[in-house]
Design a protein around this motif. Structure first.
Motif, mmCIF file in Angstrom:
data_model
loop_
_atom_site.group_PDB
_atom_site.id
_atom_site.type_symbol
_atom_site.label_atom_id
_atom_site.label_comp_id
_atom_site.label_asym_id
_atom_site.label_seq_id
_atom_site.Cartn_x
_atom_site.Cartn_y
_atom_site.Cartn_z
ATOM 1 N N THR A 56 0.852 -1.192 0.000
ATOM 2 C CA THR A 56 0.000 0.000 0.000
ATOM 3 C C THR A 56 0.887 1.242 0.000
ATOM 4 O O THR A 56 2.114 1.147 0.147
ATOM 5 N N GLY A 57 0.255 2.403 -0.140
ATOM 6 C CA GLY A 57 1.013 3.651 -0.124
ATOM 7 C C GLY A 57 2.044 3.687 -1.237
ATOM 8 O O GLY A 57 1.799 3.238 -2.366
ATOM 9 N N ALA A 58 3.216 4.194 -0.924
ATOM 10 C CA ALA A 58 4.280 4.328 -1.918
ATOM 11 C C ALA A 58 4.779 2.975 -2.413
ATOM 12 O O ALA A 58 5.363 2.870 -3.499
ATOM 13 N N GLU A 59 4.572 1.917 -1.618
ATOM 14 C CA GLU A 59 5.013 0.581 -2.027
ATOM 15 C C GLU A 59 4.142 0.001 -3.138
ATOM 16 O O GLU A 59 4.560 -0.927 -3.834
ATOM 17 N N ALA A 60 2.927 0.517 -3.305
ATOM 18 C CA ALA A 60 2.045 0.053 -4.377
ATOM 19 C C ALA A 60 2.445 0.742 -5.682
ATOM 20 O O ALA A 60 1.782 1.662 -6.164
ATOM 21 N N ASP A 61 3.537 0.282 -6.239
ATOM 22 C CA ASP A 61 4.202 0.950 -7.364
ATOM 23 C C ASP A 61 4.013 0.137 -8.636
ATOM 24 O O ASP A 61 4.541 -0.973 -8.775
ATOM 25 N N LEU A 62 3.256 0.680 -9.572
ATOM 26 C CA LEU A 62 2.997 -0.017 -10.830
ATOM 27 C C LEU A 62 4.256 -0.224 -11.660
ATOM 28 O O LEU A 62 4.340 -1.184 -12.437
ATOM 29 N N THR A 63 5.220 0.644 -11.514
ATOM 30 C CA THR A 63 6.442 0.523 -12.313
ATOM 31 C C THR A 63 7.353 -0.582 -11.804
ATOM 32 O O THR A 63 8.402 -0.834 -12.404
ATOM 33 N N LYS A 64 6.976 -1.249 -10.737
ATOM 34 C CA LYS A 64 7.719 -2.410 -10.255
ATOM 35 C C LYS A 64 7.123 -3.715 -10.777
ATOM 36 O O LYS A 64 7.625 -4.796 -10.473
ATOM 37 N N LEU A 65 6.029 -3.611 -11.540
ATOM 38 C CA LEU A 65 5.386 -4.790 -12.114
ATOM 39 C C LEU A 65 5.932 -5.047 -13.522
ATOM 40 O O LEU A 65 6.351 -4.123 -14.215
ATOM 41 N N PRO A 66 5.911 -6.315 -13.980
ATOM 42 C CA PRO A 66 6.474 -6.650 -15.302
ATOM 43 C C PRO A 66 5.522 -6.280 -16.439
ATOM 44 O O PRO A 66 4.965 -7.141 -17.130
ATOM 45 N N VAL A 67 5.316 -4.977 -16.628
ATOM 46 C CA VAL A 67 4.413 -4.470 -17.660
ATOM 47 C C VAL A 67 5.269 -4.028 -18.845
ATOM 48 O O VAL A 67 6.178 -3.211 -18.687
ATOM 49 N N HIS A 68 4.961 -4.540 -20.032
ATOM 50 C CA HIS A 68 5.846 -4.314 -21.183
ATOM 51 C C HIS A 68 5.150 -3.540 -22.292
ATOM 52 O O HIS A 68 3.918 -3.478 -22.361
ATOM 53 N N LEU A 69 5.937 -2.945 -23.176
ATOM 54 C CA LEU A 69 5.428 -2.286 -24.377
ATOM 55 C C LEU A 69 5.078 -3.377 -25.388
ATOM 56 O O LEU A 69 5.939 -4.153 -25.798
ATOM 57 N N GLN A 70 3.812 -3.431 -25.801
ATOM 58 C CA GLN A 70 3.369 -4.528 -26.658
ATOM 59 C C GLN A 70 3.563 -4.247 -28.146
ATOM 60 O O GLN A 70 3.911 -5.140 -28.912
ATOM 61 N N HIS A 71 3.303 -2.991 -28.559
ATOM 62 C CA HIS A 71 3.370 -2.645 -29.983
ATOM 63 C C HIS A 71 4.155 -1.353 -30.140
ATOM 64 O O HIS A 71 4.177 -0.506 -29.247
#
Length: 512
Positions: free
Chosen positions: A111-126
């Motif tokens: 939660t808070g600052a630890e809930a960081d989307l940029t730490k998830l393996p989200v990639h550029l698809q196209h």
């Protein structure tokens, strides 16, 4: 209470079941996020990246990118898949709410600052996408009007560590719920599940007037364990891999989202969309993140085409059940994203039923564009047979149905910006009443079945016969001796041929 099995319907379990089938490609070691799109594009197999990005999280892609894998999720063959889905939709949903300390999906909470989307393996698809996208995002929201849970499938474009864009332009239940919250000037709580069993993702594509959380249970055919969110109280599957909790900003449609490679195989442009703000991220300790393949030149191998096709088939079948007497099979083409081209096999009982079927499909799904109706002897899973029916049973001036002015899919590039579009129906059935005619009969290898007789003459005395029947009648395994006998009978002037079907017959049965 019987102990709940939290692994039966989890993503990792399904991936493990694909390996012995040769349907899974595992990439061990480290993989850069920038490489993921290239490995998935056109890949006929599901792919498990064991260590992706700096955080080394596991990531799965193309999991549902074939009908065979989708059917495997339901424990049936690809041809049995639609019937199985339709049967399971009749199941009564069963839930059990579990405590947070028991739910695997909340084993790790940020939660808070630890809930960081940029730490998830989200990639550029196209290549021209507006940013990295979470494409395997099942969204869960509560409709205040009914109290039901709405479940959908949308994309989220990363905008920062705690916010994303969300595509909410097209008509949908979630859009209606969100507009109602905007009218109250309230944010809309939303939970996003990432990483789930293929059955759960199919349930998320359905749009039925029920509590859609129950669709997951019905399609699983099992009790669904659910758990309330840490920060918003929305119930989600307790056996999921990841959950991103948050809300849609009450400011409404404010920020650009896109471009994005869409499920028709082309880019969708930049849209003004709401912002999703993150309040918590929860996951299993050994969670697998998931990405859905969605666009490109190999549409049939994408997750979204398979999901859309099965959803289209379900909706079309339901419409046909009320429009015609005997639908036989339905198939939506995954090459067109699972929505544009639909094939229907039916047994036509009265003149005009094929046209009724076409009209029913036109109205069943807004995105359906071209409908092909065939007789039950045509295998709609076979491109060869459907193409044959198009070439030999179709007259354009007689069998083509074209109607305009329909609501359709704005993403269709052939519309060139028009607000409505046209639909075409192709009646590929044989003309009604032609069954039994030799010219409408499909040739097959001879079977040599039928009654035995003492001679060719005796067989013909019993009635007209095809050459095959004469061979069967005398037990011939050659046939040339039958030619000699027929030559002799013709010399006697006692045989003739039927003009319509070519069968041999005695001119006078009394001559036998």
């Amino acid at each position: 209470m019987t102990r709940l099995d939290y692994d039966r319907f989890r993503l990792r379990t399904f991936l493990d079941s694909l390996e012995p089938l040769g349907e899974l490609e595992t990439r061990p070691g480290a993989t850069a996020l920038a490489e993921v799109g290239r490995f998935l594009d056109g890949n006929p197999k599901a792919v498990l990246f064991q260590q992706v990005g700096a955080e080394r999280f596991p990531l799965a892609g193309n999991v549902i990118g074939s009908r065979a894998r989708m059917a495997h999720a339901f424990g049936v063959t690809p041809r049995e898949l639609l019937a199985e889905v339709l049967a399971r939709l009749q199941n009564k949903p069963e839930f059990v709410e579990v405590a947070r300390d028991e739910a695997p999906v909340q084993q790790v909470v940020s939660t808070g600052a630890e809930a960081d989307l940029t730490k998830l393996p989200v990639h550029l698809q196209h290549g021209h996408d507006g940013g990295p996208y979470i494409s395997a995002a099942m969204d869960f929201a509560i409709d205040d009007t009914s109290g039901w849970t709405n479940v959908g499938l949308r994309r989220l474009m990363l905008r920062g560590r705690s916010e994303t864009g969300i595509d909410l332009v097209a008509p949908s239940d979630l859009r209606t719920i969100f507009l109602a919250s905007l009218a109250r000037r309230e944010p809309l709580p939303l939970s996003i599940v990432v990483g789930g069993h293929p059955i759960d993702y199919l349930a998320a594509t359905m749009r039925l007037p029920v509590d859609e959380l129950g669709l997951i249970s019905s399609l699983r055919g099992a009790t669904l364990p659910v758990v309330k969110g840490i920060t918003n109280g929305i119930r989600v599957p307790a056996d999921a891999e990841w959950v991103i909790e948050g809300y849609l900003d009450a400011k409404g449609y404010t920020e650009p989202e896109g471009p994005y490679g869409e499920f028709l195989g082309y880019y969708g442009g930049v849209k003004t969309n709401p912002v999703f703000r993150v309040t918590a991220i929860t996951r299993r300790r050994d969670a697998i993140f998931q990405t859905l393949s969605i666009s490109g030149r190999t549409m049939s191998r994408t997750d979204t085409a398979q999901l859309s096709a099965l959803r289209t088939e379900t909706l079309v079948w339901r419409a046909l059940q009320t429009a015609i007497r005997e639908p036989v099979a339905v198939r939506a083409s995954t090459a067109t994203g699972g929505v544009f081209n639909v094939r229907v096999a039916m047994r036509q009982r009265v003149p005009g039923e094929a046209r009724n079927a076409i009209a029913a499909v036109f109205g069943s799904v807004a995105n359906v564009k071209n409908v092909f109706v065939v007789d039950p002897d045509i295998d709609i899973f076979s491109d060869e047979q459907v193409d044959w029916a198009l070439g030999t049973r179709f007259q354009p001036d007689r069998d083509l149905v074209v109607q305009g002015g329909f609501r359709t899919l704005p993403l269709d590039p052939s519309l060139t910006g028009a607000p409505v579009g046209a639909k075409a129906g192709f009646d590929l059935t044989l003309p009604f009443g032609s069954a039994g005619r030799l010219e409408a009969t499909v040739p097959e290898p001879p079977r040599y079945e039928g009654k035995r007789y003492a001679s060719v003459r005796a067989a013909l005395a019993d009635g007209p016969k095809y050459f095959e029947e004469l061979m069967a009648a005398t037990g011939s395994d050659d046939g040339r001796e039958i030619v000699v006998v027929l030559e002799a009978l013709r010399g006697e002037g006692v045989i003739a041929r039927d003009q319509d079907d070519g069968r041999y017959r005695l001119v006078n049965a009394g001559d036998a």
